[in-house]
Design a protein around this motif. Structure first.
Motif, short mmCIF file in Angstrom:
data_model
loop_
_atom_site.label_atom_id
_atom_site.label_comp_id
_atom_site.label_asym_id
_atom_site.label_seq_id
_atom_site.Cartn_x
_atom_site.Cartn_y
_atom_site.Cartn_z
N TYR A 150 0.79 -1.27 -0.03
CA TYR A 150 0.05 -0.09 -0.12
C TYR A 150 0.95 1.25 0.18
O TYR A 150 1.81 1.44 0.63
CB TYR A 150 -0.91 -0.10 1.31
CG TYR A 150 -1.57 1.35 1.33
CD1 TYR A 150 -2.87 1.56 0.71
CD2 TYR A 150 -1.33 2.26 2.10
CE1 TYR A 150 -3.54 2.64 0.79
CE2 TYR A 150 -2.01 3.52 2.63
CZ TYR A 150 -2.98 3.67 1.52
OH TYR A 150 -3.69 5.00 1.73
N ASP A 151 0.60 2.08 -1.03
CA ASP A 151 1.43 3.31 -1.10
C ASP A 151 0.39 4.54 -0.54
O ASP A 151 -0.75 4.72 -1.38
CB ASP A 151 1.82 3.44 -2.31
CG ASP A 151 2.78 4.84 -2.42
OD1 ASP A 151 2.71 5.80 -1.52
OD2 ASP A 151 3.54 4.79 -3.48
N SER A 152 0.62 5.45 0.31
CA SER A 152 -0.32 6.35 0.93
C SER A 152 -0.23 7.61 -0.08
O SER A 152 -1.24 8.25 -0.21
CB SER A 152 -0.08 6.77 2.09
OG SER A 152 1.28 7.36 2.17
N SER A 153 0.66 7.62 -1.00
CA SER A 153 0.68 8.80 -1.71
C SER A 153 -0.39 8.65 -3.10
O SER A 153 -0.61 9.66 -3.75
CB SER A 153 2.12 9.04 -2.53
OG SER A 153 2.33 7.87 -3.24
N THR A 154 -0.58 7.49 -3.14
CA THR A 154 -1.68 7.25 -4.22
C THR A 154 -2.75 6.51 -3.93
O THR A 154 -3.91 6.25 -4.35
CB THR A 154 -1.15 6.33 -5.43
OG1 THR A 154 -0.66 5.06 -4.71
CG2 THR A 154 0.13 6.79 -5.96
N ALA A 155 -2.98 6.23 -2.37
CA ALA A 155 -4.21 5.60 -1.89
C ALA A 155 -4.39 4.19 -2.65
O ALA A 155 -5.42 3.63 -2.65
CB ALA A 155 -5.18 6.34 -1.74
N GLU A 156 -3.58 3.63 -3.18
CA GLU A 156 -3.51 2.28 -3.84
C GLU A 156 -2.95 1.17 -3.34
O GLU A 156 -1.60 1.22 -2.48
CB GLU A 156 -2.99 2.46 -5.46
CG GLU A 156 -3.94 3.31 -6.28
CD GLU A 156 -3.32 3.14 -7.72
OE1 GLU A 156 -4.26 3.53 -8.62
OE2 GLU A 156 -2.19 2.76 -7.96
N MET A 157 -3.32 -0.19 -3.19
CA MET A 157 -2.88 -1.18 -2.66
C MET A 157 -2.82 -2.13 -3.94
O MET A 157 -3.67 -2.63 -4.69
CB MET A 157 -3.80 -1.84 -1.87
CG MET A 157 -3.19 -3.08 -1.07
SD MET A 157 -4.16 -3.68 0.51
CE MET A 157 -3.91 -2.50 1.54
#
Length: 240
Positions: A150-157
């Motif tokens: 999960y990357d919070s900068s894109t909110a994608e998992m």
């Protein structure tokens, strides 16, 4: 074989994933990937382990003279560490030791390069550090493995699925925070990588105490707010 040498086959899989093989050795390893599913799975497993190390790093132009500094650091460390008599190493062990030696020197110089002023860059430029969390999910199903990032900068998992058995049900991913109440993240592909945009209300649960769980649900969920089937794989989130 010495105690710290890897067996030949796992070493070949790791070296192929790291890009250390060249020439005939690389060709032989690639042929083995095509002919041996077990070896191909070992290579993929290494790539999954290494993926978090490569993702999320912005490209930075190196300062002038960086390669000279790297060469000097390697030469200086080699001069100090070189023993009087050098015993030959097995090919696989030798490459691993050389890769480790070179990597340590390069890592030190690259760390220095981030803060070393250059004519084009008079001072260090702070780089944003994305908030990243990873998890590996396993369970009682033999061969089933999920790796989530999960990357919070894109909110994608991004969720990679391997070894999913063929069933009439569908894989659903849930996050279980400290309160123990599962929240649905989304349906996964049965293989490969699924990209999930984590709902805004669920992003607060991406923390060290939360777990990801996988259940196998009917094609139409009886209740989208909670699982209707038992957990078949689970793993705790870890920030990196």
């Amino acid at each position: 074989m010495s105690g710290d040498a890897m067996p030949e086959r796992p070493a070949m899989a790791a070296e192929l994933a790291l890009g250390l093989l060249e020439g005939t050795e690389r060709a032989a390893a690639l042929r083995l990937v095509l002919s041996d599913p077990g070896f191909a799975a070992e290579v993929d497993e290494w790539r999954v382990r290494l993926a978090p190390l490569y993702d999320g790093f912005a490209e930075i132009a190196p300062p002038q003279g960086l390669m000279d500094l790297i060469d000097q650091a390697i030469d200086a460390e080699a001069a100090v560490a070189m023993p009087t008599t050098v015993a030959p190493l097995p090919a696989a062990q030798g490459r691993w030791k050389m890769a480790t030696f070179a990597a340590s020197a390069i890592a030190a110089i690259l760390a220095l390069a981030l803060v070393w002023p250059s004519p084009q860059n008079p001072g260090p430029v702070p780089q944003p550090s994305p908030d990243v969390a990873v998890a590996q999910l396993t369970g009682p199903i033999d061969g089933l493995l999920l790796t989530a990032r999960y990357d919070s900068s894109t909110a994608e998992m991004l969720v990679r699925v391997e070894g999913m058995p063929v069933t009439e049900t569908e894989p659903e991913l849930w996050i279980v925070p400290a309160d123990g109440q599962p929240r649905r993240l989304g349906r996964l592909l049965r293989g490969g990588v699924t990209r999930i945009e984590v709902a805004e209300g669920h992003r607060q649960y991406i923390d060290q105490v939360s777990e990801l769980i996988l259940t196998m649900e009917p094609k139409v969920l009886p209740d989208p707010d909670r699982p209707s089937a038992p957990t078949v794989a689970q793993g705790r989130l870890q920030r990196i």
